[in-house]
Design a protein around this motif. Structure first.
Motif, PDB file in Angstrom:
ATOM      1  N   SER A  13       0.843  -1.189   0.000  1.00 31.97           N
ATOM      2  CA  SER A  13       0.000   0.000   0.000  1.00 31.97           C
ATOM      3  C   SER A  13       0.883   1.246   0.000  1.00 31.97           C
ATOM      4  O   SER A  13       1.940   1.272   0.637  1.00 31.97           O
ATOM      5  N   LEU A  14       0.425   2.277  -0.699  1.00 26.34           N
ATOM      6  CA  LEU A  14       1.229   3.487  -0.830  1.00 26.34           C
ATOM      7  C   LEU A  14       0.358   4.684  -1.169  1.00 26.34           C
ATOM      8  O   LEU A  14      -0.736   4.548  -1.734  1.00 26.34           O
ATOM      9  N   TYR A  15       0.863   5.862  -0.795  1.00 30.01           N
ATOM     10  CA  TYR A  15       0.347   7.121  -1.303  1.00 30.01           C
ATOM     11  C   TYR A  15       1.229   7.499  -2.496  1.00 30.01           C
ATOM     12  O   TYR A  15       2.450   7.341  -2.446  1.00 30.01           O
ATOM     13  N   TYR A  16       0.621   7.990  -3.552  1.00 29.46           N
ATOM     14  CA  TYR A  16       1.391   8.381  -4.737  1.00 29.46           C
ATOM     15  C   TYR A  16       1.061   9.820  -5.115  1.00 29.46           C
ATOM     16  O   TYR A  16      -0.070  10.300  -4.948  1.00 29.46           O
ATOM     17  N   ILE A  17       2.083  10.510  -5.586  1.00 32.17           N
ATOM     18  CA  ILE A  17       1.951  11.898  -6.038  1.00 32.17           C
ATOM     19  C   ILE A  17       2.663  12.001  -7.384  1.00 32.17           C
ATOM     20  O   ILE A  17       3.845  11.658  -7.487  1.00 32.17           O
ATOM     21  N   HIS A  18       1.956  12.433  -8.406  1.00 33.74           N
ATOM     22  CA  HIS A  18       2.546  12.652  -9.717  1.00 33.74           C
ATOM     23  C   HIS A  18       2.534  14.151 -10.009  1.00 33.74           C
ATOM     24  O   HIS A  18       1.520  14.826  -9.796  1.00 33.74           O
ATOM     25  N   PHE A  19       3.637  14.667 -10.509  1.00 31.70           N
ATOM     26  CA  PHE A  19       3.735  16.097 -10.784  1.00 31.70           C
ATOM     27  C   PHE A  19       4.770  16.333 -11.871  1.00 31.70           C
ATOM     28  O   PHE A  19       5.504  15.421 -12.253  1.00 31.70           O
ATOM     29  N   TYR A  20       4.806  17.555 -12.377  1.00 34.14           N
ATOM     30  CA  TYR A  20       5.873  17.874 -13.325  1.00 34.14           C
ATOM     31  C   TYR A  20       6.414  19.265 -13.049  1.00 34.14           C
ATOM     32  O   TYR A  20       5.756  20.091 -12.409  1.00 34.14           O
ATOM     33  N   GLU A  21       7.629  19.471 -13.502  1.00 31.52           N
ATOM     34  CA  GLU A  21       8.288  20.764 -13.350  1.00 31.52           C
ATOM     35  C   GLU A  21       8.024  21.594 -14.599  1.00 31.52           C
ATOM     36  O   GLU A  21       8.339  21.180 -15.716  1.00 31.52           O
ATOM     37  N   LYS A  22       7.423  22.758 -14.416  1.00 35.53           N
ATOM     38  CA  LYS A  22       7.132  23.638 -15.536  1.00 35.53           C
ATOM     39  C   LYS A  22       8.353  24.495 -15.812  1.00 35.53           C
ATOM     40  O   LYS A  22       8.724  25.353 -15.010  1.00 35.53           O
ATOM     41  N   VAL A  23       9.013  24.236 -16.917  1.00 36.93           N
ATOM     42  CA  VAL A  23      10.209  24.997 -17.282  1.00 36.93           C
ATOM     43  C   VAL A  23      10.064  25.527 -18.699  1.00 36.93           C
ATOM     44  O   VAL A  23       9.527  24.858 -19.567  1.00 36.93           O
ATOM     45  N   LEU A  24      10.529  26.731 -18.918  1.00 40.72           N
ATOM     46  CA  LEU A  24      10.505  27.349 -20.239  1.00 40.72           C
ATOM     47  C   LEU A  24      11.932  27.692 -20.649  1.00 40.72           C
ATOM     48  O   LEU A  24      12.525  28.645 -20.137  1.00 40.72           O
ATOM     49  N   ASN A  25      12.474  26.876 -21.535  1.00 47.41           N
ATOM     50  CA  ASN A  25      13.798  27.148 -22.100  1.00 47.41           C
ATOM     51  C   ASN A  25      14.844  27.458 -21.036  1.00 47.41           C
ATOM     52  O   ASN A  25      15.584  28.445 -21.116  1.00 47.41           O
ATOM     53  N   LYS A  26      14.860  26.633 -20.011  1.00 49.80           N
ATOM     54  CA  LYS A  26      15.924  26.754 -19.023  1.00 49.80           C
ATOM     55  C   LYS A  26      16.253  25.358 -18.509  1.00 49.80           C
ATOM     56  O   LYS A  26      15.528  24.401 -18.757  1.00 49.80           O
TER      57      LYS A  26
END
Length: 286
Positions: free
Chosen positions: A78-91
């Motif tokens: 059993s687990l808690y899961y978190i999905h996310f992404y890093e918003k980057v613009l040309n860096k």
């Protein structure tokens, strides 16, 4: 350690809790977003490259984006899961710049923060556990739409919790440049900061202050691939995010990455991702 003047923008995609019985078994997972797990009970395994990590209760685990990995368990888990992404613009992404620990011991506060994140985002759980059914453009677009519908106070609290959980990993990061030739570091920074432009080997060799032949040999030694292959890989990672998070045409995406030949763009995308841009965007939206 990440410097205080470095920007970091994290966007939540999903958060949920799962109880599994030997059915968390997925091969060749390769997502453009990052994952954090808090393991509650049982054990599982994540294989990244030639290393296998045992996922145990009371620990937080981070899988960076674009990391090819296998997940498996053979009993209750059993687990808690978190999905996310890093918003980057040309860096340069923090995941390009730093090596992150995969697992760290969690505190009671980390569990409370994870539970609170789920409490204020009750409808952001995964409806399917197979990555092929949720790691696709239509579903991803829905995640982004959900963020746009959030009340301001919930959005700010969500962001705060993401930053607090990520801070545990950021405390232990190491600069990838510590293990590389300084000349290659300069060229990598240029690639990451100018991935939307046409980047030539001649430019990179000049930045490194060495001949093209010497640069290519040194780059291959440090990165285990040619400069051209690395540039194309980073362009295709950016293309994946464009395909997932925007309505831009494939031609526009290619042009935004300074690739004028659409046939060439389609070919290198398929080489790196395993399917054409059209297949990638439409496969699950038929």
């Amino acid at each position: 350690m990440l410097k205080s003047n470095e920007d970091l923008s994290l966007i939540l995609l999903n958060v949920g809790y799962s109880e599994l019985n030997a059915n968390w078994n997925w091969k060749n997972v390769h997502s453009p977003f990052a994952r954090i797990y808090y393991v509650k009970e049982g054990k599982a395994r994540t294989k990244i490259g030639d290393k296998t990590y045992i996922l145990e209760p009371g620990y937080l685990y981070l899988t960076p984006p674009f990391t090819l990995h296998d997940n498996e368990c053979d009993s209750y888990f059993s687990l808690y899961y978190i999905h996310f992404y890093e918003k980057v613009l040309n860096k340069e992404s923090i995941f390009d710049k730093y090596d992150f620990p995969i697992g760290i011991e969690a505190s009671s506060l980390d569990l409370l923060l994870t539970q609170r994140l789920l409490e204020i985002n009750p409808d952001r759980y995964l409806h399917h556990f197979d990555p092929k059914l949720y790691d696709n453009p239509p579903i991803f677009s829905q995640y982004i739409a959900n963020n746009n519908k959030m009340a301001l106070h919930s959005n700010i609290e969500t962001q705060g919790i993401l930053y607090m959980l990520m801070s545990k990993f950021l405390e232990l990061i190491k600069m990838k440049s510590n293990n590389k030739d300084i000349r290659i570091n300069k060229s990598l920074f240029h690639i990451h900061e100018n991935i939307d432009k046409d980047i030539s080997i001649d430019q990179l060799a000049n930045i490194a202050c060495i001949t093209e032949d010497h640069f290519i040999r040194l780059f291959k030694k440090e990165m285990n691939c040619t400069p051209t292959k690395y540039i194309n890989l980073k362009k295709m990672e950016k293309a994946q995010l464009f395909l997932l998070t925007t309505d831009m045409s494939i031609r526009s995406i290619a042009f935004d990455l300074s690739i004028d030949n659409i046939s060439y763009f389609n070919r290198i995308f398929k080489q790196h991702i395993g399917k054409t841009p059209t297949q990638y965007r439409e496969e699950y939206n038929r």
